[in-house]
Design an enzyme around this catalytic site. Sequence first.
Site, mmCIF file in Angstrom:
data_model
loop_
_atom_site.group_PDB
_atom_site.id
_atom_site.type_symbol
_atom_site.label_atom_id
_atom_site.label_comp_id
_atom_site.label_asym_id
_atom_site.label_seq_id
_atom_site.Cartn_x
_atom_site.Cartn_y
_atom_site.Cartn_z
ATOM 1 N N GLY A 12 0.736 -1.123 0.030
ATOM 2 C CA GLY A 12 0.092 -0.093 -0.153
ATOM 3 C C GLY A 12 0.765 1.174 0.258
ATOM 4 O O GLY A 12 0.242 2.412 0.483
ATOM 5 N N SER A 13 2.198 1.059 -0.599
ATOM 6 C CA SER A 13 2.839 2.342 -0.513
ATOM 7 C C SER A 13 2.209 3.585 -1.462
ATOM 8 O O SER A 13 2.511 4.629 -1.221
ATOM 9 C CB SER A 13 4.323 2.067 -0.584
ATOM 10 O OG SER A 13 4.842 1.800 -1.903
ATOM 11 N N ASN A 14 1.825 3.112 -2.493
ATOM 12 C CA ASN A 14 1.357 3.899 -3.604
ATOM 13 C C ASN A 14 0.025 4.742 -2.970
ATOM 14 O O ASN A 14 -0.234 5.852 -3.224
ATOM 15 C CB ASN A 14 1.137 3.275 -4.794
ATOM 16 C CG ASN A 14 2.334 3.445 -5.984
ATOM 17 O OD1 ASN A 14 2.913 4.349 -6.483
ATOM 18 N ND2 ASN A 14 3.031 2.079 -5.839
ATOM 19 N N MET A 90 -3.397 -7.200 -7.356
ATOM 20 C CA MET A 90 -2.857 -8.266 -8.026
ATOM 21 C C MET A 90 -3.866 -9.292 -8.591
ATOM 22 O O MET A 90 -3.876 -10.697 -8.440
ATOM 23 C CB MET A 90 -1.768 -8.971 -6.961
ATOM 24 C CG MET A 90 -0.648 -8.227 -6.117
ATOM 25 S SD MET A 90 0.315 -7.717 -7.582
ATOM 26 C CE MET A 90 1.157 -8.884 -7.946
ATOM 27 N N ARG A 91 -4.689 -8.657 -9.337
ATOM 28 C CA ARG A 91 -5.751 -9.374 -10.129
ATOM 29 C C ARG A 91 -6.013 -8.530 -11.444
ATOM 30 O O ARG A 91 -5.993 -7.645 -11.473
ATOM 31 C CB ARG A 91 -7.353 -9.205 -9.089
ATOM 32 C CG ARG A 91 -7.119 -10.302 -8.106
ATOM 33 C CD ARG A 91 -8.651 -9.974 -7.308
ATOM 34 N NE ARG A 91 -9.458 -10.821 -8.377
ATOM 35 C CZ ARG A 91 -9.777 -11.780 -8.522
ATOM 36 N NH1 ARG A 91 -9.387 -12.902 -7.767
ATOM 37 N NH2 ARG A 91 -10.952 -12.208 -9.426
ATOM 38 N N LEU A 92 -6.279 -9.744 -12.200
ATOM 39 C CA LEU A 92 -6.793 -9.117 -13.605
ATOM 40 C C LEU A 92 -8.364 -8.883 -13.427
ATOM 41 O O LEU A 92 -8.797 -9.337 -12.601
ATOM 42 C CB LEU A 92 -6.805 -10.213 -14.937
ATOM 43 C CG LEU A 92 -5.071 -10.571 -15.171
ATOM 44 C CD1 LEU A 92 -5.463 -11.866 -16.263
ATOM 45 C CD2 LEU A 92 -4.636 -9.264 -16.034
ATOM 46 N N ASN A 107 -3.933 2.606 -13.585
ATOM 47 C CA ASN A 107 -3.035 1.622 -12.870
ATOM 48 C C ASN A 107 -1.590 2.252 -12.819
ATOM 49 O O ASN A 107 -1.162 3.097 -13.815
ATOM 50 C CB ASN A 107 -2.950 0.355 -13.764
ATOM 51 C CG ASN A 107 -2.125 -0.642 -12.997
ATOM 52 O OD1 ASN A 107 -2.059 -0.833 -12.023
ATOM 53 N ND2 ASN A 107 -1.345 -1.536 -13.990
ATOM 54 N N HIS A 109 2.515 0.738 -13.043
ATOM 55 C CA HIS A 109 3.145 -0.478 -13.317
ATOM 56 C C HIS A 109 4.872 -0.016 -13.452
ATOM 57 O O HIS A 109 5.104 0.957 -13.913
ATOM 58 C CB HIS A 109 3.035 -1.124 -14.744
ATOM 59 C CG HIS A 109 3.520 -2.280 -14.910
ATOM 60 N ND1 HIS A 109 3.458 -3.507 -14.341
ATOM 61 C CD2 HIS A 109 4.547 -2.525 -15.798
ATOM 62 C CE1 HIS A 109 4.144 -4.423 -14.707
ATOM 63 N NE2 HIS A 109 5.015 -3.994 -15.806
HETATM 64 C C1 GRF Z 1 4.040 -1.393 -6.968
HETATM 65 O O1 GRF Z 1 5.401 -1.679 -7.742
HETATM 66 C C2 GRF Z 1 3.153 -1.098 -8.461
HETATM 67 O O2 GRF Z 1 3.746 -0.455 -9.545
HETATM 68 C C3 GRF Z 1 2.821 -2.522 -8.621
HETATM 69 O O3 GRF Z 1 2.599 -3.258 -7.318
HETATM 70 C C4 GRF Z 1 3.662 -2.420 -6.666
HETATM 71 C C5 GRF Z 1 2.586 -2.213 -5.530
HETATM 72 O O4 GRF Z 1 3.346 -1.602 -4.162
HETATM 73 N N1 GRF Z 1 1.633 -2.359 -9.484
HETATM 74 P P1 GRF Z 1 2.640 -0.672 -3.161
HETATM 75 O O5 GRF Z 1 1.529 -1.882 -2.555
HETATM 76 O O6 GRF Z 1 2.012 0.341 -3.557
HETATM 77 O O7 GRF Z 1 3.713 -0.502 -2.125
#
Ligand code: GRF
Length: 200
Positions: A12-14, A90-92, A107, A109
């Site tokens: 959840g860092s993003n 982590m799901r399509l 999204n 990536h």
């Molecule tokens: C990040 O590297 C993002 O680009 C990818 O999954 C990771 C998620 O990290 N889709 P966080 O859970 O946001 O820390």
Amino acid sequence: MKRLGILLSGRGSNFEAIANSIEAGKLPGAEIAIVISNRTSARGLEISRSRGIPCVAIPSAGMDRETYDGLLIEKLQEFDVDLICLAGFMRLLSTRFVEAFPQRILNIHPSLLPAFPGLDAQHQAIDYGVKIAGCTVHLVDEFLDSGPIIVQRAVEVRDDDTADTLSARILVEEHQAYTEGIRIIVEGNYRVAGRKVIRG
Ligand code: GRF
């Protein structure tokens, strides 16, 4: 006010970076309406609780995609979400989900797409021997890590980088790029022409 729905599965860092940006006034016109995790143990849920942001776990284990995505759509609509941000989800997603929120799903990536889609993008970059890696914020379509690109940031790969050291430097850029991407979409000063997101 645009209401964001954050979908995550883990760290959840993003999400945290987006919440920080909103708090710091860097995303005027946006608020987080709901955080949804498909894993009950996701650290992202803890962050959400500790910040007083509404969150819910909707476990996906053992459920078929259409049924699960139906639950997601219901919850997001219940919270009146305008924009969905996938943040380590982590799901399509099914076509049904994508069609329920046309050009309203973002999204992030950890590669310069279209290079290295899918899992372990930073590992793929190291194995391939690229000199430049990075991250991409894009609109989501029904394909994996596809869809028109909103923002990209480059990161130099060092000779002694491992997937971990590279991931850490990319992550710093991710946190800034996601805010930038969300701001563009929330401000609405753009148009999508084919694969291109054109600003202004
Ligand atoms: C990040 O590297 C993002 O680009 C990818 O999954 C990771 C998620 O990290 N889709 P966080 O859970 O946001 O820390």
